[in-house]
Design a protein around this motif. Structure first.
Motif, mmCIF file in Angstrom:
data_model
loop_
_atom_site.group_PDB
_atom_site.id
_atom_site.type_symbol
_atom_site.label_atom_id
_atom_site.label_comp_id
_atom_site.label_asym_id
_atom_site.label_seq_id
_atom_site.Cartn_x
_atom_site.Cartn_y
_atom_site.Cartn_z
ATOM 1 N N LEU A 92 1.079 81.583 -16.016
ATOM 2 C CA LEU A 92 -0.319 81.989 -16.024
ATOM 3 C C LEU A 92 -0.528 83.377 -15.425
ATOM 4 O O LEU A 92 -1.449 84.096 -15.816
ATOM 5 C CB LEU A 92 -1.165 80.982 -15.248
ATOM 6 C CG LEU A 92 -1.334 79.616 -15.902
ATOM 7 C CD1 LEU A 92 -2.052 78.667 -14.956
ATOM 8 C CD2 LEU A 92 -2.093 79.745 -17.208
ATOM 9 N N ILE A 93 0.315 83.775 -14.485
ATOM 10 C CA ILE A 93 0.122 85.048 -13.793
ATOM 11 C C ILE A 93 0.694 86.223 -14.584
ATOM 12 O O ILE A 93 0.066 87.277 -14.686
ATOM 13 C CB ILE A 93 0.752 84.985 -12.387
ATOM 14 C CG1 ILE A 93 -0.062 84.041 -11.523
ATOM 15 C CG2 ILE A 93 0.805 86.361 -11.755
ATOM 16 C CD1 ILE A 93 0.568 83.760 -10.184
ATOM 17 N N VAL A 94 1.872 86.063 -15.165
ATOM 18 C CA VAL A 94 2.554 87.188 -15.821
ATOM 19 C C VAL A 94 1.899 87.456 -17.182
ATOM 20 O O VAL A 94 1.869 86.576 -18.053
ATOM 21 C CB VAL A 94 4.060 86.881 -15.994
ATOM 22 C CG1 VAL A 94 4.760 87.989 -16.746
ATOM 23 C CG2 VAL A 94 4.700 86.659 -14.635
ATOM 24 N N PRO A 95 1.386 88.656 -17.384
ATOM 25 C CA PRO A 95 0.669 88.957 -18.639
ATOM 26 C C PRO A 95 1.565 88.945 -19.876
ATOM 27 O O PRO A 95 1.088 88.724 -20.982
ATOM 28 C CB PRO A 95 0.110 90.353 -18.416
ATOM 29 C CG PRO A 95 0.269 90.665 -16.982
ATOM 30 C CD PRO A 95 1.310 89.751 -16.439
ATOM 31 N N TYR A 96 2.863 89.175 -19.705
ATOM 32 C CA TYR A 96 3.771 89.219 -20.859
ATOM 33 C C TYR A 96 3.781 87.887 -21.615
ATOM 34 O O TYR A 96 3.885 87.854 -22.828
ATOM 35 C CB TYR A 96 5.186 89.562 -20.373
ATOM 36 C CG TYR A 96 6.220 89.538 -21.473
ATOM 37 C CD1 TYR A 96 6.310 90.566 -22.383
ATOM 38 C CD2 TYR A 96 7.104 88.466 -21.590
ATOM 39 C CE1 TYR A 96 7.247 90.553 -23.386
ATOM 40 C CE2 TYR A 96 8.049 88.445 -22.590
ATOM 41 C CZ TYR A 96 8.126 89.485 -23.496
ATOM 42 O OH TYR A 96 9.046 89.450 -24.494
ATOM 43 N N PHE A 97 3.647 86.784 -20.902
ATOM 44 C CA PHE A 97 3.706 85.463 -21.521
ATOM 45 C C PHE A 97 2.398 85.076 -22.203
ATOM 46 O O PHE A 97 2.361 84.136 -22.981
ATOM 47 C CB PHE A 97 4.056 84.403 -20.486
ATOM 48 C CG PHE A 97 5.409 84.603 -19.852
ATOM 49 C CD1 PHE A 97 6.527 84.787 -20.640
ATOM 50 C CD2 PHE A 97 5.547 84.621 -18.493
ATOM 51 C CE1 PHE A 97 7.771 84.980 -20.069
ATOM 52 C CE2 PHE A 97 6.774 84.791 -17.901
ATOM 53 C CZ PHE A 97 7.898 84.984 -18.697
ATOM 54 N N ASN A 98 1.305 85.750 -21.921
ATOM 55 C CA ASN A 98 0.002 85.373 -22.451
ATOM 56 C C ASN A 98 -0.456 86.266 -23.600
ATOM 57 O O ASN A 98 -1.645 86.404 -23.841
ATOM 58 C CB ASN A 98 -1.048 85.423 -21.326
ATOM 59 C CG ASN A 98 -0.810 84.351 -20.320
ATOM 60 O OD1 ASN A 98 -0.429 83.254 -20.662
ATOM 61 N ND2 ASN A 98 -1.042 84.668 -19.054
ATOM 62 N N LYS A 99 0.449 86.862 -24.319
ATOM 63 C CA LYS A 99 0.068 87.731 -25.445
ATOM 64 C C LYS A 99 -0.380 86.935 -26.631
ATOM 65 O O LYS A 99 -0.012 85.891 -26.940
ATOM 66 C CB LYS A 99 1.239 88.625 -25.838
ATOM 67 C CG LYS A 99 1.464 89.732 -24.833
ATOM 68 C CD LYS A 99 2.517 90.654 -25.326
ATOM 69 C CE LYS A 99 2.734 91.771 -24.346
ATOM 70 N NZ LYS A 99 3.737 92.713 -24.768
#
Length: 73
Positions: free
Chosen positions: A66-73
């Protein structure tokens, strides 16, 4: 600033921190209980401790997701 959203995030953080600490502490306690020679089924208690540690690890990985933006693309 949206104060209600800030309180929501603070509450979710507090609940998540409490759940993680309780799961880890329960896992440590169950591991200590499983080491007691007078216990009748230490395998079941130790496996329950590993389930607690696994749930704690899954919760940490979900938080990182949830924190790392790379995973939420």
């Amino acid at each position: 600033m949206k104060w209600l959203e800030l309180l929501e995030v603070a509450g979710a953080t507090l609940v998540a921190a409490v759940v993680l600490v309780v799961l880890y502490a329960l896992g440590v306690r169950l591991t200590a209980i499983a080491g007691d020679p007078e216990r009748k089924s230490p395998v079941a208690v130790r496996s329950l401790a590993y389930v607690c540690f696994g749930a704690c690890g899954v919760a940490v990985l979900a938080g990182i997701y949830l924190i790392v933006p790379y995973f939420n693309k």
